[in-house]
Write an enzyme that holds these catalytic residues in place. Structure first.
Site, PDB file in Angstrom:
ATOM      1  N   ARG A   1      -0.176  14.487  13.032  1.00 19.48           N
ATOM      2  CA  ARG A   1       0.172  14.495  11.434  1.00 19.48           C
ATOM      3  C   ARG A   1       0.601  15.855  11.021  1.00 19.48           C
ATOM      4  O   ARG A   1       0.030  16.150  10.100  1.00 19.48           O
ATOM      5  CB  ARG A   1      -0.792  13.966  10.969  1.00 19.48           C
ATOM      6  CG  ARG A   1      -0.777  12.872  10.627  1.00 19.48           C
ATOM      7  CD  ARG A   1       0.059  11.702  10.971  1.00 19.48           C
ATOM      8  NE  ARG A   1       0.622  10.548   9.998  1.00 19.48           N
ATOM      9  CZ  ARG A   1       0.051   9.447   9.728  1.00 19.48           C
ATOM     10  NH1 ARG A   1      -1.416   9.409  10.027  1.00 19.48           N
ATOM     11  NH2 ARG A   1       0.682   8.853   8.252  1.00 19.48           N
ATOM     12  N   PRO A   2       1.746  16.565  12.017  1.00 19.87           N
ATOM     13  CA  PRO A   2       1.555  17.685  11.443  1.00 19.87           C
ATOM     14  C   PRO A   2       2.287  17.667   9.798  1.00 19.87           C
ATOM     15  O   PRO A   2       2.809  17.131   9.246  1.00 19.87           O
ATOM     16  CB  PRO A   2       2.485  18.811  12.536  1.00 19.87           C
ATOM     17  CG  PRO A   2       3.101  17.288  13.184  1.00 19.87           C
ATOM     18  CD  PRO A   2       2.474  16.012  12.638  1.00 19.87           C
TER      19      PRO A   2
ATOM     20  N   ARG B   1      -8.727  -0.239   4.643  1.00 21.50           N
ATOM     21  CA  ARG B   1      -8.190   0.760   3.834  1.00 21.50           C
ATOM     22  C   ARG B   1      -6.886   0.211   3.492  1.00 21.50           C
ATOM     23  O   ARG B   1      -5.663   0.511   2.596  1.00 21.50           O
ATOM     24  CB  ARG B   1      -7.329   1.679   5.401  1.00 21.50           C
ATOM     25  CG  ARG B   1      -8.506   2.673   4.852  1.00 21.50           C
ATOM     26  CD  ARG B   1      -8.568   4.009   5.866  1.00 21.50           C
ATOM     27  NE  ARG B   1      -7.125   4.837   5.668  1.00 21.50           N
ATOM     28  CZ  ARG B   1      -6.642   4.876   6.123  1.00 21.50           C
ATOM     29  NH1 ARG B   1      -7.343   5.884   7.757  1.00 21.50           N
ATOM     30  NH2 ARG B   1      -5.497   5.973   5.606  1.00 21.50           N
TER      31      ARG B   1
ATOM     32  N   ASP C   1       5.288  20.328   8.538  1.00 20.27           N
ATOM     33  CA  ASP C   1       6.373  20.994   8.985  1.00 20.27           C
ATOM     34  C   ASP C   1       7.064  20.933   7.973  1.00 20.27           C
ATOM     35  O   ASP C   1       7.746  21.773   7.442  1.00 20.27           O
ATOM     36  CB  ASP C   1       6.432  21.547  10.202  1.00 20.27           C
ATOM     37  CG  ASP C   1       7.190  20.491  10.794  1.00 20.27           C
ATOM     38  OD1 ASP C   1       8.259  20.467  11.495  1.00 20.27           O
ATOM     39  OD2 ASP C   1       6.173  19.497  10.889  1.00 20.27           O
TER      40      ASP C   1
ATOM     41  N   CYS D   1      -6.039  12.261  12.325  1.00 20.13           N
ATOM     42  CA  CYS D   1      -6.103  10.947  11.933  1.00 20.13           C
ATOM     43  C   CYS D   1      -5.625  10.144  13.499  1.00 20.13           C
ATOM     44  O   CYS D   1      -5.214  10.996  14.580  1.00 20.13           O
ATOM     45  CB  CYS D   1      -4.397  10.895  11.945  1.00 20.13           C
ATOM     46  SG  CYS D   1      -3.988   9.310  11.210  1.00 20.13           S
TER      47      CYS D   1
ATOM     48  N   LYS E   1       0.476  -1.022  -0.019  1.00 18.87           N
ATOM     49  CA  LYS E   1       0.008   0.104  -0.014  1.00 18.87           C
ATOM     50  C   LYS E   1       0.959   1.221  -0.015  1.00 18.87           C
ATOM     51  O   LYS E   1       0.307   2.152  -1.289  1.00 18.87           O
ATOM     52  CB  LYS E   1      -0.553   0.034   1.585  1.00 18.87           C
ATOM     53  CG  LYS E   1      -1.410   1.116   1.508  1.00 18.87           C
ATOM     54  CD  LYS E   1      -2.162   1.027   2.973  1.00 18.87           C
ATOM     55  CE  LYS E   1      -1.745   1.915   4.486  1.00 18.87           C
ATOM     56  NZ  LYS E   1      -1.716   3.215   4.281  1.00 18.87           N
ATOM     57  N   ASN E   2       1.850   1.794   0.777  1.00 24.73           N
ATOM     58  CA  ASN E   2       3.228   3.000   0.963  1.00 24.73           C
ATOM     59  C   ASN E   2       3.616   2.795  -0.366  1.00 24.73           C
ATOM     60  O   ASN E   2       4.210   3.236   0.113  1.00 24.73           O
ATOM     61  CB  ASN E   2       3.505   2.525   2.872  1.00 24.73           C
ATOM     62  CG  ASN E   2       2.218   2.966   3.159  1.00 24.73           C
ATOM     63  OD1 ASN E   2       0.909   2.770   3.212  1.00 24.73           O
ATOM     64  ND2 ASN E   2       2.519   2.519   4.278  1.00 24.73           N
TER      65      ASN E   2
ATOM     66  N   ASP F   1       4.275   0.441  12.234  1.00 25.58           N
ATOM     67  CA  ASP F   1       2.745  -0.348  11.392  1.00 25.58           C
ATOM     68  C   ASP F   1       2.663  -1.487  12.393  1.00 25.58           C
ATOM     69  O   ASP F   1       1.854  -2.031  11.460  1.00 25.58           O
ATOM     70  CB  ASP F   1       2.800   0.536  10.218  1.00 25.58           C
ATOM     71  CG  ASP F   1       3.456   1.541   9.293  1.00 25.58           C
ATOM     72  OD1 ASP F   1       3.196   1.615   8.286  1.00 25.58           O
ATOM     73  OD2 ASP F   1       2.539   2.071   9.963  1.00 25.58           O
TER      74      ASP F   1
ATOM     75  N   ARG G   1      -5.602   9.872   3.988  1.00 27.44           N
ATOM     76  CA  ARG G   1      -4.890  10.356   4.085  1.00 27.44           C
ATOM     77  C   ARG G   1      -3.400  10.459   3.358  1.00 27.44           C
ATOM     78  O   ARG G   1      -2.955  11.685   3.131  1.00 27.44           O
ATOM     79  CB  ARG G   1      -3.224  10.090   5.214  1.00 27.44           C
ATOM     80  CG  ARG G   1      -4.122   9.906   7.063  1.00 27.44           C
ATOM     81  CD  ARG G   1      -3.621  10.557   7.609  1.00 27.44           C
ATOM     82  NE  ARG G   1      -2.034  10.874   7.477  1.00 27.44           N
ATOM     83  CZ  ARG G   1      -1.354  12.062   7.540  1.00 27.44           C
ATOM     84  NH1 ARG G   1      -2.617  13.281   7.932  1.00 27.44           N
ATOM     85  NH2 ARG G   1      -0.758  12.702   7.526  1.00 27.44           N
TER      86      ARG G   1
HETATM   87  C1  EPZ Z   1       3.754   6.940   6.188  1.00 29.88           C
HETATM   88  O1  EPZ Z   1       3.029   7.791   6.571  1.00 29.88           O
HETATM   89  C2  EPZ Z   1       2.608   5.762   6.246  1.00 29.88           C
HETATM   90  N1  EPZ Z   1       2.053   5.955   5.352  1.00 29.88           N
HETATM   91  C3  EPZ Z   1       2.027   5.057   7.724  1.00 29.88           C
HETATM   92  O2  EPZ Z   1       1.965   3.995   7.851  1.00 29.88           O
HETATM   93  C4  EPZ Z   1       3.706   5.148   8.499  1.00 29.88           C
HETATM   94  O3  EPZ Z   1       3.472   4.934  10.121  1.00 29.88           O
HETATM   95  C5  EPZ Z   1       4.643   6.311   8.116  1.00 29.88           C
HETATM   96  O4  EPZ Z   1       4.803   6.142   7.236  1.00 29.88           O
HETATM   97  C6  EPZ Z   1       5.731   5.752   9.525  1.00 29.88           C
HETATM   98  O5  EPZ Z   1       6.615   4.441   8.244  1.00 29.88           O
HETATM   99  C7  EPZ Z   1       1.658   6.202   3.893  1.00 29.88           C
HETATM  100  O6  EPZ Z   1       3.250   5.374   3.289  1.00 29.88           O
HETATM  101  C8  EPZ Z   1       0.354   6.235   3.379  1.00 29.88           C
HETATM  102  P1  EPZ Z   1       5.562  10.129   8.428  1.00 29.88           P
HETATM  103  P2  EPZ Z   1       3.725   9.526   6.587  1.00 29.88           P
HETATM  104  O7  EPZ Z   1       6.191  11.274   7.986  1.00 29.88           O
HETATM  105  O8  EPZ Z   1       4.648   9.799   5.676  1.00 29.88           O
HETATM  106  C9  EPZ Z   1       5.610  13.523  11.854  1.00 29.88           C
HETATM  107  C10 EPZ Z   1      -0.110   2.368   7.911  1.00 29.88           C
HETATM  108  O9  EPZ Z   1      -0.543   2.081   9.254  1.00 29.88           O
HETATM  109  N2  EPZ Z   1       6.408  14.163  10.701  1.00 29.88           N
HETATM  110  O10 EPZ Z   1       6.874   9.471   8.174  1.00 29.88           O
HETATM  111  O11 EPZ Z   1       2.500  10.576   7.045  1.00 29.88           O
HETATM  112  C11 EPZ Z   1       4.631  11.900  12.270  1.00 29.88           C
HETATM  113  O12 EPZ Z   1       3.329  13.175  12.880  1.00 29.88           O
HETATM  114  C12 EPZ Z   1       0.395   4.298   7.555  1.00 29.88           C
HETATM  115  O13 EPZ Z   1      -0.431   1.970   6.451  1.00 29.88           O
HETATM  116  C13 EPZ Z   1       5.831  15.787  11.591  1.00 29.88           C
HETATM  117  O14 EPZ Z   1       6.624  16.307  12.345  1.00 29.88           O
HETATM  118  O15 EPZ Z   1       5.075   9.635   8.164  1.00 29.88           O
HETATM  119  C14 EPZ Z   1       5.215  11.548  13.178  1.00 29.88           C
HETATM  120  O16 EPZ Z   1       4.905  11.629  14.228  1.00 29.88           O
HETATM  121  C15 EPZ Z   1       0.107   4.704   8.839  1.00 29.88           C
HETATM  122  N3  EPZ Z   1       6.218  16.371  10.397  1.00 29.88           N
HETATM  123  C16 EPZ Z   1       6.813  11.140  12.260  1.00 29.88           C
HETATM  124  O17 EPZ Z   1       6.706  12.189  11.725  1.00 29.88           O
HETATM  125  C17 EPZ Z   1       5.957  16.817   9.634  1.00 29.88           C
HETATM  126  O18 EPZ Z   1       6.323  17.383   8.276  1.00 29.88           O
HETATM  127  C18 EPZ Z   1       6.755   9.969  10.993  1.00 29.88           C
HETATM  128  O19 EPZ Z   1       5.954  10.345   9.849  1.00 29.88           O
HETATM  129  C19 EPZ Z   1       5.529  15.331   8.824  1.00 29.88           C
HETATM  130  C20 EPZ Z   1       5.715  14.095   9.758  1.00 29.88           C
END
Ligand code: EPZ
Length: 419
Positions: A122-123, A398, A125, A117, A24-25, A305, A93
């Protein structure tokens, strides 16, 4: 459909073999990347899950020609619009993966923020910081992300955290930017490598994917390509967890075992042998779980995950453990539902302490609140004594193709009903 639910009777062993669906990802960012050219792009091995369905709707809404032929999704013509219906983006998302592709393809983005979520704020920044460094004007106004840039220019970007989505968005921006980009402290997940392979097939010049420093030389245009996602490592890990918990002999095909190294290590014990080859992961388990603590972290460490599925199994262990969640700030919501089944879990700040007691776990009615938490509840129900009803299976849909059919094929007493 609101009353749809999964009914599970615990106690069956799992035996047989399954092939996991496409990741999926990996598929979601590959579909987003497809709008970086007007040529024909084919993405292979796309799973039948609702997040992919929603992405197909989103691409169509933005004006791309999208056609699904079994597990191949063809995208062509690029996009003609730069913003999508709020209602559509709220349901998924993964609309955030359009941020980089849209600004790169059109110079303009107006995207409603994705739905709330259950696992964290999920910010964005890190995404916006990188876009600004590449010359974009990027802001969140109300619940809409607005970005614009005549043409992005390459930049040296140090990411404060290896965000998967931000890395993917910035890869798509840098591929067509003017000049070279360096992403330092970028994500290293297999899905990053899958996206880099797809972008290279389209003509991008990307180096260092899979490491913490990626270099991307901007090119003038990208062309059509055929690209594919590998097997879904989290779906495979979920089957490993189920086999370890329920006992039996299960072979899992279609996944790269190397991507699951820390997960296999976490489930191997004196009760559970796991053999991994290039083509198959084989789990032979007595159906008992050893108490073990884990800490989630970015790849290649234990994946967030798989955290809910791991905790669900630890509720049946022969001792006590702690599970620390370092990636998302609110990813233990499902623990309350496990406690309704009899689990002894105390949740602190980003840590859960679990006291395993197989005899305490009884089937009951529980409700999924997010994708992997819902999968964890189903695993617990497959082991707990008695019958469970898992509500809100739409969350599970999903990320898993026919979750109940997958496990019923291995011998679980599990079915979906809706009246
Ligand atoms: C991806 O989400 C995956 N989703 C998530 O899978 C997975 O848990 C995650 O990566 C971590 O491996 C998809 O690929 C569609 P991140 P993503 O940006 O990209 C913080 C599932 O179950 N952060 O790596 O949203 C954020 O809040 C899903 O399949 C900021 O603070 O994850 C989180 O605490 C759930 N600022 C951490 O980083 C930002 O600008 C990791 O988020 C971006 C992220």
């Amino acid at each position: 459909m609101d009353n749809e639910r999964i009914v599970i009777k615990g106690g069956n062993r799992l035996d047989g073999s399954v092939s996991v669906h496409g990741a999926k990802n990996a598929v979601l960012p590959l579909l987003a990347a497809a709008i970086l050219t007007k040529d024909d792009v084919a993405v292979e091995n796309c799973p039948y899950i609702s997040d992919v369905d929603a992405m197909v709707c989103l691409l169509s809404e933005l004006g791309a020609n999208v056609a699904r032929e079994d597990r191949r999704i063809c995208v062509s013509g690029g996009v003609t619009r730069t913003h999508a219906r709020e209602s559509l983006c709220k349901t998924m998302r993964s609309s955030m993966f359009m941020l980089g592709a849209l600004i790169s393809a059109t110079g303009e983005v107006e995207l409603p923020l994705p739905g709330g979520c259950d696992i964290g704020a999920r910010p964005l920044d890190i995404h916006l910081d990188g876009l600004r460094k590449m010359g974009a004007v990027a802001d969140i106004e109300g619940n809409v992300v607005r970005c614009s840039a005549a043409r992005l220019r390459g930049a040296d970007i140090v990411m404060r955290y290896p965000s998967v989505g931000a890395t993917e968005n910035l890869m798509m921006c840098a591929s067509l930017a003017e000049g070279d980009t360096t992403l330092v402290n970028c994500a290293r997940e297999p899905e990053i490598v899958a996206l880099a392979c797809g972008l290279r097939a389209m003509g991008a010049k990307i180096y260092g994917d899979g490491t913490s420093v990626m270099r991307i030389e901007g090119v003038q245009r990208l062309h059509g390509a055929r690209m594919s996602a590998g097997g879904d490592r989290i779906a495979a890990g979920t089957v490993v967890a189920a086999a370890a918990l329920c006992g039996g002999d299960v072979a899992i095909y279609g996944v790269n075992a190397g991507e699951l190294h820390t997960v296999l290590q976490a489930f191997r014990s004196r009760y559970c042998d796991i053999d991994a080859s290039d083509v198959c992961v084989r789990v032979r388990s007595q159906g008992r779980i050893s108490a073990r603590s884990v800490i989630t972290a970015p790849y290649p460490l234990f994946p967030t995950d798989m955290q809910p599925q791991f905790v669900a199994c630890q509720c049946f262990s022969d001792g006590a453990c702690t599970v620390r969640e370092t990636v998302f700030e609110n990813r233990f919501g499902y623990a309350e539902e496990l406690k309704r089944m009899g689990a002894s879990i105390s949740v602190g700040k980003n840590v859960a302490a679990v006291a395993g007691d197989p005899s305490a776990m009884k089937g009951t009615a529980v409700a999924a609140q997010d994708l992997r938490g819902g999968a964890g509840l189903c695993l617990a129900a497959m082991k707990a004594e008695g019958e469970s009803v898992v509500y809100n299976p739409r969350y599970i849909d999903r990320g898993y193709e026919s979750f109940e059919k997958l496990f019923a094929s291995l011998g679980a007493n599990i079915r979906r009903i809706s009246d």
